[in-house]
Design a protein around this motif. Sequence first.
Motif, mmCIF file in Angstrom:
data_model
loop_
_atom_site.group_PDB
_atom_site.id
_atom_site.type_symbol
_atom_site.label_atom_id
_atom_site.label_comp_id
_atom_site.label_asym_id
_atom_site.label_seq_id
_atom_site.Cartn_x
_atom_site.Cartn_y
_atom_site.Cartn_z
ATOM 1 N N THR A 223 41.855 36.063 44.595
ATOM 2 C CA THR A 223 42.993 36.220 43.705
ATOM 3 C C THR A 223 44.162 35.374 44.201
ATOM 4 O OG1 THR A 223 42.421 38.387 42.836
ATOM 5 C CG2 THR A 223 44.761 37.905 43.005
ATOM 6 N N LEU B 25 43.925 44.538 41.666
ATOM 7 C CA LEU B 25 43.569 43.271 41.034
ATOM 8 C C LEU B 25 42.122 42.944 41.371
ATOM 9 C CD1 LEU B 25 46.724 41.054 41.738
ATOM 10 C CD2 LEU B 25 46.361 42.762 39.946
ATOM 11 N N VAL C 11 41.750 36.914 39.924
ATOM 12 C CA VAL C 11 42.937 37.119 39.089
ATOM 13 C C VAL C 11 44.013 36.117 39.501
ATOM 14 C CG1 VAL C 11 44.826 38.726 38.562
ATOM 15 C CG2 VAL C 11 42.458 39.543 38.612
ATOM 16 N N SER D 87 41.606 37.767 35.097
ATOM 17 C CA SER D 87 42.830 37.893 34.289
ATOM 18 C C SER D 87 43.892 36.901 34.758
ATOM 19 C CB SER D 87 43.396 39.317 34.395
ATOM 20 O OG SER D 87 42.481 40.263 33.900
#
Length: 343
Positions: free
Chosen positions: A295, A308, A312, A334
């Motif tokens: 991430t 998360l 991400v 995301s």
Amino acid sequence: MNKHLLGVIDATTHIEDLEELTSHRSVAAIPFGGRYRLIDFILSNMVNSGIQSVAIFPKFQYRSLMDHLGSGKNWDLNRKRDGLFFFPSPRLDKPIFGINSFEHFAENMDFLTRSTQEYCLISNANTIFNMDFSPLLDWHIDSNCDITEVQKNGRSINLFLVKTSLLLDLIHTRKETGYLNMKDVVTDLNSPYRVCHYSYEGYALTVDSISTYYAASMELLNREIWEKLFLQERPILTKVKDEPPTRYTSSAVVFNSMIANGAQIEGTVENSIIARGVHIAKGAVVKNSIIMQKTVIQENCVLEHVILDKDVKIEQGTTIIGTEQVPKILRKGSIVKGECVSS
């Protein structure tokens, strides 16, 4: 010990309260503690107890699980005799009746019939604990039990010990008896079997919701809990990834957190769990959060009480605030652009 116990891990469990973390993986494969998966705990417990033959029964979304476990090498289960076995359900539309479903086991009777181990240890894949099963087996035999259910504070942790021959009988007779799984047997007051309950005194928590997952993760930051789970003589084993040490720059501030290898920390991290390959940029603040693999959190972001998933990307200046009771979750891949998101 290795001549007596066969390990059976039920990885078919689907839990609605964990769906935000299981859209692309099974419950057993949910990341935990920055570098582990939930299944690592029961699998390590079995191996550390001398079990050399382990069968895993998955159903849905098990590619990630199989990728994680591979041949079983990291658990010393890549053997010519015995070892690690996968038995996915051949029919996704066929119902599985609860944890440790006899219907699923019945589809792989040949394996159970050929097994040479006298006893079988049957477990779910989502309980976090560190247990030596040798005393359990001794107690089971000395107590003349047919079936032993392991409990923590009077509640089942879905761990059962039974003779392999009796398990085969239960599977063969499931339609006549109406017993669809191990829970049915141990909760039947008219059961013809001697059912015993073994009290486990160590730390144990079954992850069956986002709240229990978040609570268990945050408890790892408690040194007392950590020392109960991660023992030198009974290590929790996982897939080894050769990554460089985490890089901390001069602007990094880290307090009471677990940070895996391969990360780059330039901002502030407090009371959080950071997985492999995570990048937290300068000026970013991460508190009371779980950040999974690879991430990226860019400059001047503020994250608190968030989970998360992998890959991400939080773009510059974003604020995301959840609560301890309801942490904010972002699914794998995301991308959040400069927003203020709160629960």
